[in-house]
Design an enzyme around this catalytic site. Structure first.
Site, short mmCIF file in Angstrom:
data_model
loop_
_atom_site.label_atom_id
_atom_site.label_comp_id
_atom_site.label_asym_id
_atom_site.label_seq_id
_atom_site.Cartn_x
_atom_site.Cartn_y
_atom_site.Cartn_z
N GLU A 2 0.61 7.61 -10.08
CA GLU A 2 1.55 8.16 -9.09
C GLU A 2 2.73 7.24 -8.85
O GLU A 2 2.52 6.02 -8.76
CB GLU A 2 0.80 8.32 -7.75
CG GLU A 2 0.23 9.68 -7.55
CD GLU A 2 -0.59 9.78 -6.29
OE1 GLU A 2 -1.74 10.22 -6.40
OE2 GLU A 2 -0.09 9.42 -5.20
N HIS A 39 0.67 14.75 -3.86
CA HIS A 39 -0.18 14.01 -2.91
C HIS A 39 0.08 14.43 -1.45
O HIS A 39 0.55 13.61 -0.64
CB HIS A 39 0.01 12.50 -3.07
CG HIS A 39 -1.19 11.71 -2.60
ND1 HIS A 39 -1.58 10.52 -3.16
CD2 HIS A 39 -2.08 11.94 -1.61
CE1 HIS A 39 -2.65 10.05 -2.55
NE2 HIS A 39 -2.98 10.91 -1.59
N ARG A 72 -8.55 10.56 -5.78
CA ARG A 72 -7.58 9.65 -6.37
C ARG A 72 -7.41 10.01 -7.83
O ARG A 72 -8.37 10.40 -8.49
CB ARG A 72 -8.04 8.18 -6.24
CG ARG A 72 -7.88 7.58 -4.86
CD ARG A 72 -6.42 7.38 -4.46
NE ARG A 72 -6.29 6.77 -3.13
CZ ARG A 72 -6.16 7.45 -2.00
NH1 ARG A 72 -6.14 8.77 -2.00
NH2 ARG A 72 -6.04 6.82 -0.84
#
Ligand code: GLV
Length: 323
Positions: free
Chosen positions: A271, A289, A242
């Site tokens: 993000e 991602h 993450r």
């Protein structure tokens, strides 16, 4: 089996997942768009739902659970990471929370390995040269990277994905060390030829540091100014976990100042926003991602999440509860 239930799915997921729920006769409502459903609309939509199937971009917090109401039985997150889910708030309300471990291990480890290769061999830079029309020709010293053979991979978090990445790195000739909250099973350590070290040792000894820990308050900015300073100037960092495990501002500084050699990132602190400094760092490889982004993996994730929902609605134990 009780009667049909209402299942709200907060974004598009592969069809087989929805089929499982429809086969059981549940009423399935999907937010059928690649854009995120506006929060206010979602809070309305979930009212009276018995189950939620959520994407990792959704904040599953007390507000959302309360908007759904007391009949809500299960939240099935279609992701292995569940930092977007307030697990305590679920528990307090008697809502079962589930995630999708296992099915995305290989896909994510593939992307970690791809980023290790991309950053150490400067593949992003090479691609950008060609695409931008920049003149180039083969040269003995042109875009030299570093080899992986006999180098050390430091795995932060030797769970399933960390171990799968270590296996791949071993196949490329790397040695592996790891740091983790607890020691891995002896058999796994033997298979990977690895041993556990503390974080300081890992930072000092690794040529590539790859992050595979969950995100929580204890892993927030695990890598920041001090940690980058402790790494070798020739080292690379790879993040498929993450974004906020890395302090992005500190990473930009470390990349600019040459405190480390490069970074490969699949995840970002805010993000889909990316720190503007990263965009200017030629020694950063940036992916949007994509860790679990294969047809097979996303189908398996949707299927597992649906199995979790179906089980709870039928009064059974879900296959992969959180915690
Ligand atoms: C992807 O990031 C996941 O947690 O499944």
């Amino acid at each position: 089996m009780t009667g049909p239930s209402r299942v709200v799915v907060t974004g598009r997921v592969p069809r087989p997942g929805l089929d499982i729920l429809r086969r059981d006769g549940h009423r399935v409502e999907v937010w059928d768009s690649e854009d995120q459903q506006p929060r206010e609309q979602l809070l309305e939509q979930v009212r009276g739902a018995d189950a939620l199937m959520t994407l990792l971009t959704e904040q599953v917090d007390a507000e959302l659970l309360d908007a759904a109401g007391p009949q809500l039985k299960v939240v099935a997150n279609v992701a292995v990471g569940y930092n977007n889910v307030d697990v305590d708030a679920c528990r307090e309300r008697g809502v079962v929370a589930t995630n999708t471990p296992g099915v995305l291990t290989d896909a994510t480890a593939d992307i970690a390995m791809a980023l290790i290769l991309m950053t150490t061999r400067r593949l992003g830079e090479g691609e950008r040269v060609i695409r931008s029309g920049t003149p180039w020709q083969w040269g003995m010293f042109y875009l030299l990277g570093t080899s992986l053979q006999h180098k050390t991979l430091g795995v932060v978090g030797l769970g399933a994905i960390g171990a799968a990445t270590a296996r791949r790195a071993r196949a490329f000739g790397m040695n592996v060390i790891y740091t983790s909250r607890s020691s891995a099973a002896r058999e796994l350590e033997t298979e990977l030829g690895t041993h556990r070290v503390d974080m300081d040792t890992l930072l000092a000894q690794s040529d590539v540091v790859s992050l595979h820990c969950p995100y929580s308050s204890s892993t927030h900015h695990l890598l920041s100014t001090e940690q980058f300073a402790a790494m070798r100037p020739s080292a690379h960092v790879v993040n498929t976990a993450r974004g906020a495990v890395i302090d992005e501002a500190a990473l930009v500084e470390a990349l600019r100042e040459g405190e480390i050699a490069g970074a490969g990132l699949d995840v970002f602190e805010e993000e889909p926003a990316v720190h503007p400094g990263l965009l200017e760092c030629d020694n950063a490889v940036l992916l949007p991602h994509l860790g679990s982004a294969t047809i097979e993996t996303r189908t398996a994730m949707a299927t597992l999440a649906a199995d979790n929902v179906a089980a709870v609605l039928a009064g059974r134990e879900p296959p992969t509860p959180i915690g």
